[in-house]
Design an enzyme around this catalytic site. Structure first.
Site, PDB file in Angstrom:
ATOM      1  CB  CYS A  26      -0.915  -0.026   1.219  1.00 21.66           C
ATOM      2  SG  CYS A  26      -2.038   1.348   1.280  1.00 21.66           S
ATOM      3  CB  CYS A  31      -3.332   2.742  -1.235  1.00 24.75           C
ATOM      4  SG  CYS A  31      -3.342   1.086  -0.552  1.00 24.75           S
ATOM      5  CE  LYS A  34      -5.020   4.060  -5.912  1.00 24.80           C
ATOM      6  NZ  LYS A  34      -5.641   2.770  -5.817  1.00 24.80           N
ATOM      7  CE1 TYR A 160      -7.231  -1.191  -6.326  1.00 25.71           C
ATOM      8  CE2 TYR A 160      -8.219  -3.368  -6.369  1.00 25.71           C
ATOM      9  CZ  TYR A 160      -7.287  -2.491  -5.865  1.00 25.71           C
ATOM     10  OH  TYR A 160      -6.403  -2.907  -4.902  1.00 25.71           O
ATOM     11  CD  GLU A 164      -7.216   2.551  -8.565  1.00 26.92           C
ATOM     12  OE1 GLU A 164      -8.022   2.763  -7.652  1.00 26.92           O
ATOM     13  OE2 GLU A 164      -6.149   1.929  -8.380  1.00 26.92           O
ATOM     14  CG  HIS A 415     -28.697  23.127  -2.292  1.00 22.70           C
ATOM     15  ND1 HIS A 415     -28.819  22.235  -3.341  1.00 22.70           N
ATOM     16  CD2 HIS A 415     -28.908  24.364  -2.797  1.00 22.70           C
ATOM     17  CE1 HIS A 415     -29.111  22.917  -4.440  1.00 22.70           C
ATOM     18  NE2 HIS A 415     -29.160  24.207  -4.139  1.00 22.70           N
ATOM     19  CD  GLU A 420     -28.239  19.036  -2.872  1.00 25.70           C
ATOM     20  OE1 GLU A 420     -29.233  19.337  -2.202  1.00 25.70           O
ATOM     21  OE2 GLU A 420     -27.591  19.859  -3.552  1.00 25.70           O
TER      22      GLU A 420
HETATM   23  C1  LIG Z   1      -1.405  -0.730  -7.486  1.00 26.00           C
HETATM   24  C2  LIG Z   1      -2.204  -1.021  -6.232  1.00 26.00           C
HETATM   25  C3  LIG Z   1      -3.063  -0.102  -5.750  1.00 26.00           C
HETATM   26  C4  LIG Z   1      -3.801  -0.365  -4.604  1.00 26.00           C
HETATM   27  N1  LIG Z   1      -4.666   0.589  -4.145  1.00 26.00           N
HETATM   28  C5  LIG Z   1      -5.387   0.359  -3.040  1.00 26.00           C
HETATM   29  C6  LIG Z   1      -6.261   1.359  -2.535  1.00 26.00           C
HETATM   30  O1  LIG Z   1      -6.394   2.440  -3.099  1.00 26.00           O
HETATM   31  N2  LIG Z   1      -6.936   1.107  -1.392  1.00 26.00           N
HETATM   32  C7  LIG Z   1      -6.807  -0.087  -0.725  1.00 26.00           C
HETATM   33  O2  LIG Z   1      -7.435  -0.268   0.314  1.00 26.00           O
HETATM   34  N3  LIG Z   1      -5.988  -1.058  -1.191  1.00 26.00           N
HETATM   35  C8  LIG Z   1      -5.270  -0.855  -2.326  1.00 26.00           C
HETATM   36  N4  LIG Z   1      -4.413  -1.825  -2.785  1.00 26.00           N
HETATM   37  C9  LIG Z   1      -4.349  -3.111  -2.064  1.00 26.00           C
HETATM   38  C10 LIG Z   1      -3.457  -3.027  -0.843  1.00 26.00           C
HETATM   39  O3  LIG Z   1      -2.203  -2.530  -1.218  1.00 26.00           O
HETATM   40  C11 LIG Z   1      -3.328  -4.398  -0.216  1.00 26.00           C
HETATM   41  O4  LIG Z   1      -4.602  -4.934   0.042  1.00 26.00           O
HETATM   42  C12 LIG Z   1      -2.561  -4.311   1.102  1.00 26.00           C
HETATM   43  O5  LIG Z   1      -1.286  -3.780   0.913  1.00 26.00           O
HETATM   44  C13 LIG Z   1      -2.467  -5.693   1.735  1.00 26.00           C
HETATM   45  O6  LIG Z   1      -1.701  -5.639   2.898  1.00 26.00           O
HETATM   46  P1  LIG Z   1      -0.898  -6.910   3.412  1.00 26.00           P
HETATM   47  O7  LIG Z   1      -0.362  -6.527   4.726  1.00 26.00           O
HETATM   48  O8  LIG Z   1      -1.752  -8.112   3.296  1.00 26.00           O
HETATM   49  O9  LIG Z   1       0.268  -7.134   2.362  1.00 26.00           O
HETATM   50  P2  LIG Z   1       1.417  -6.166   1.828  1.00 26.00           P
HETATM   51  O10 LIG Z   1       1.067  -4.749   2.005  1.00 26.00           O
HETATM   52  O11 LIG Z   1       1.735  -6.655   0.458  1.00 26.00           O
HETATM   53  O12 LIG Z   1       2.638  -6.463   2.794  1.00 26.00           O
HETATM   54  C14 LIG Z   1       3.327  -7.667   2.756  1.00 26.00           C
HETATM   55  C15 LIG Z   1       4.741  -7.420   3.247  1.00 26.00           C
HETATM   56  O13 LIG Z   1       5.376  -8.655   3.480  1.00 26.00           O
HETATM   57  C16 LIG Z   1       6.725  -8.582   3.034  1.00 26.00           C
HETATM   58  N5  LIG Z   1       7.141  -9.961   2.759  1.00 26.00           N
HETATM   59  C17 LIG Z   1       6.641 -10.805   1.812  1.00 26.00           C
HETATM   60  N6  LIG Z   1       7.216 -12.011   1.925  1.00 26.00           N
HETATM   61  C18 LIG Z   1       8.094 -11.942   2.953  1.00 26.00           C
HETATM   62  C19 LIG Z   1       8.984 -12.873   3.570  1.00 26.00           C
HETATM   63  N7  LIG Z   1       9.064 -14.125   3.150  1.00 26.00           N
HETATM   64  N8  LIG Z   1       9.742 -12.441   4.609  1.00 26.00           N
HETATM   65  C20 LIG Z   1       9.646 -11.169   5.069  1.00 26.00           C
HETATM   66  N9  LIG Z   1       8.819 -10.258   4.536  1.00 26.00           N
HETATM   67  C21 LIG Z   1       8.043 -10.632   3.490  1.00 26.00           C
HETATM   68  C22 LIG Z   1       6.653  -7.692   1.815  1.00 26.00           C
HETATM   69  O14 LIG Z   1       7.909  -7.095   1.564  1.00 26.00           O
HETATM   70  C23 LIG Z   1       5.605  -6.668   2.247  1.00 26.00           C
HETATM   71  O15 LIG Z   1       6.189  -5.553   2.880  1.00 26.00           O
HETATM   72  C24 LIG Z   1      -3.640  -1.590  -3.919  1.00 26.00           C
HETATM   73  C25 LIG Z   1      -2.736  -2.535  -4.391  1.00 26.00           C
HETATM   74  C26 LIG Z   1      -2.022  -2.258  -5.531  1.00 26.00           C
HETATM   75  C27 LIG Z   1      -1.043  -3.286  -6.039  1.00 26.00           C
END
Ligand SMILES: Cc1cc2nc3c(=O)[nH]c(=O)nc-3n(C[C@H](O)[C@H](O)[C@H](O)COP(=O)(O)OP(=O)(O)OC[C@H]3O[C@@H](n4cnc5c(N)ncnc54)[C@H](O)[C@@H]3O)c2cc1C
Length: 430
Positions: A26, A31, A34, A160, A164, A415, A420
């Site tokens: 994110c 997010c 973006k 989405y 976007e 308004h 609204e």
């Molecule tokens: C282009 C794009 C736009 C988006 N826009 C939106 C939005 O506007 N609003 C919204 O709500 N959501 C949005 N999302 C979705 C949102 O980013 C994800 O739902 C959210 O980041 C999920 O969080 P998470 O903690 O599950 O995973 P992530 O945020 O992906 O975090 C996972 C973390 O784990 C780490 N990791 C992975 N494997 C390992 C490992 N083996 N050892 C140690 N670390 C590891 C990674 O480096 C990462 O930092 C968007 C996604 C994308 C790709």
């Protein structure tokens, strides 16, 4: 991040393994950057609208390098902020790629760590379909770091992220095509949204090609579609789906069940098939949104460390699409509401926003309410138009509370606003 911080606040001893940059998808490639890009892209139209209010803004020029540098600086600030929050909460920070060895052991950098509970929150990764020339294409990950903007771009996908980025490229002056293999954009959303968004995007110059799927890419880049059509472009970005990050994590060997897509299978409390291993966020492929992942993380911390078993409620989660124009929605689509509740009343409204009435602007704001005919509860609220996300966030509270159409109508509008309209729609749509 959230699960660790809250767990630490509840008194747990926490260690966090992170192989990338703090804040996850994110903050780094999702997010936040973006939405910054989306703001940047919208200025093109804002300058245009300003003229109809008497402003002369001179020649508008856009510099991609400035946007990237400013974006990177802000993201670096957030990385530091997030790491600081974890450290201050008392979490031990481990840098590197972690793997799960068994129900209570994690390995990182050749060292093993024992833990009573293991939380997998490794997110997901974008996929490019296995077509010839796929190495010529990029995903959203790379789109955030392009050395320069292309003259032409093809964005593939109808979800989405695809709409976007098509809007972002087009707004920043790139001649953009959006190709989607389906008949309608934004699958899973109310059908009116996908259909109307395609129309609005076309008005803004995006070439929207439905039922079009690239079959191969050749250097240049020459795109050959499945139906034989050929298109020349300078950049191809696939936004055709993401896969949960479970490959090589050691989960299956540790006894953790994965589904066909590789997502960790969890119960309502985010517990996997191994009692001591939990999973939240995109890696579980439930509702892949940041605030949902965060809510799951907080619920888990409560369940494990405050003795308060808490399941995350995935119903009526509001969400926005930062295309141009914005889209936002909460609750059920008309199609889903009919399946679930039978008879529904539909209210729709389409109009030109006040801000656009002084110039020759074609964009139409659209609003729709889906109401259960029997109980008169509002089951879904959908919108296309400026600030749709800001507006639907508030409407989301009413929908979550089970408000009826009569209660919407009893609310006096502000308004003049677009919002609204949500409390003044009186005519049922046939
Ligand atoms: C282009 C794009 C736009 C988006 N826009 C939106 C939005 O506007 N609003 C919204 O709500 N959501 C949005 N999302 C979705 C949102 O980013 C994800 O739902 C959210 O980041 C999920 O969080 P998470 O903690 O599950 O995973 P992530 O945020 O992906 O975090 C996972 C973390 O784990 C780490 N990791 C992975 N494997 C390992 C490992 N083996 N050892 C140690 N670390 C590891 C990674 O480096 C990462 O930092 C968007 C996604 C994308 C790709």
């Amino acid at each position: 991040m959230r699960a660790s911080r809250v767990a630490a606040n509840y008194g747990a001893r926490v260690a966090v393994a992170e192989s990338g940059r703090f804040g996850g998808t994110c903050v780094n490639v999702g997010c936040i950057p973006k939405k910054l890009f989306s703001y940047a892209a919208h200025f093109r139209e804002d300058f245009h609208v300003a003229r109809s209010f008497g402003w002369t803004v001179g020649e508008a020029r856009f510099d991609w390098a400035t946007l990237l540098a400013n974006k990177d600086r802000e993201i670096a600030r957030l990385n530091g902020l997030y790491e600081g929050v974890l450290a201050r909460a008392g979490a031990q920070i481990l840098r590197g790629k972690a793997t799960v060895v068994d129900a209570h052991t994690v390995e990182l950098g050749g060292k093993r760590y024992g833990a009573r509970h293991i939380l997998v929150a490794t997110g997901s990764w974008p996929q490019i379909p296995a077509i010839p020339g796929r190495e010529l294409a990029i995903t959203s990950n790379e789109a955030f770091h392009l050395a320069s903007l292309p003259r032409r771009a093809l964005v593939v996908g109808g979800g989405y992220i695809a709409v976007e980025f098509a809007s972002i490229f087009q707004g920043l002056g790139v001649q953009t095509t959006l190709a989607y293999r389906g008949a309608q954009l934004l699958r899973g959303f109310d059908a009116d949204l996908g259909q109307r968004l395609a129309e609005e995007m076309k008005k803004k110059g995006v070439a929207v090609r439905l039922q079009a799927n690239p079959a191969r890419l050749d250097p240049g880049i020459k795109v050959t579609y499945e139906d034989g059509a050929v298109e020349d472009t300078d950049l191809v970005m696939f936004a055709t789906g993401r896969t949960p990050n479970t490959a090589g994590l050691g989960l299956e060997a540790a006894g953790v069940k994965l589904d066909a897509a590789g997502a960790v299978v969890v119960d309502a409390y985010s517990r996997s098939s191994v009692d001591s291993i939990h999973a939240i966020g995109d890696v579980t492929n439930r509702l892949n949104l940041t605030p949902v992942a965060t809510a799951e993380g907080m619920a888990l911390a409560k369940t494990l460390f405050r003795n308060e078993p808490t399941a995350t409620d995935h119903d009526n989660v509001p969400t926005a699409v930062f295309s141009d124009p914005n889209v936002a929605t909460v609750g059920l689509s008309e199609e889903r509401a009919r399946q679930k509740h039978g008879r529904v009343d539909i209210y729709k409204s389409a109009f030109r926003a006040l801000k656009l009435t002084l110039g020759a602007h074609e964009e139409r704001t659209f609003m729709k309410l889906v109401v259960d005919a029997a109980t008169q509860r509002v089951l879904g609220a959908h919108m296309i138009g400026p600030d749709a996300g800001e507006i639907i966030q508030g409407i989301g509270i009413a929908v979550k509370l089970g408000a009826t159409k009569a209660q919407f109508d009893a609310t006096i509008g502000i308004h003049p606003t677009a919002a609204e309209e949500f409390v003044t729609m009186r005519e049922k749509s046939p």
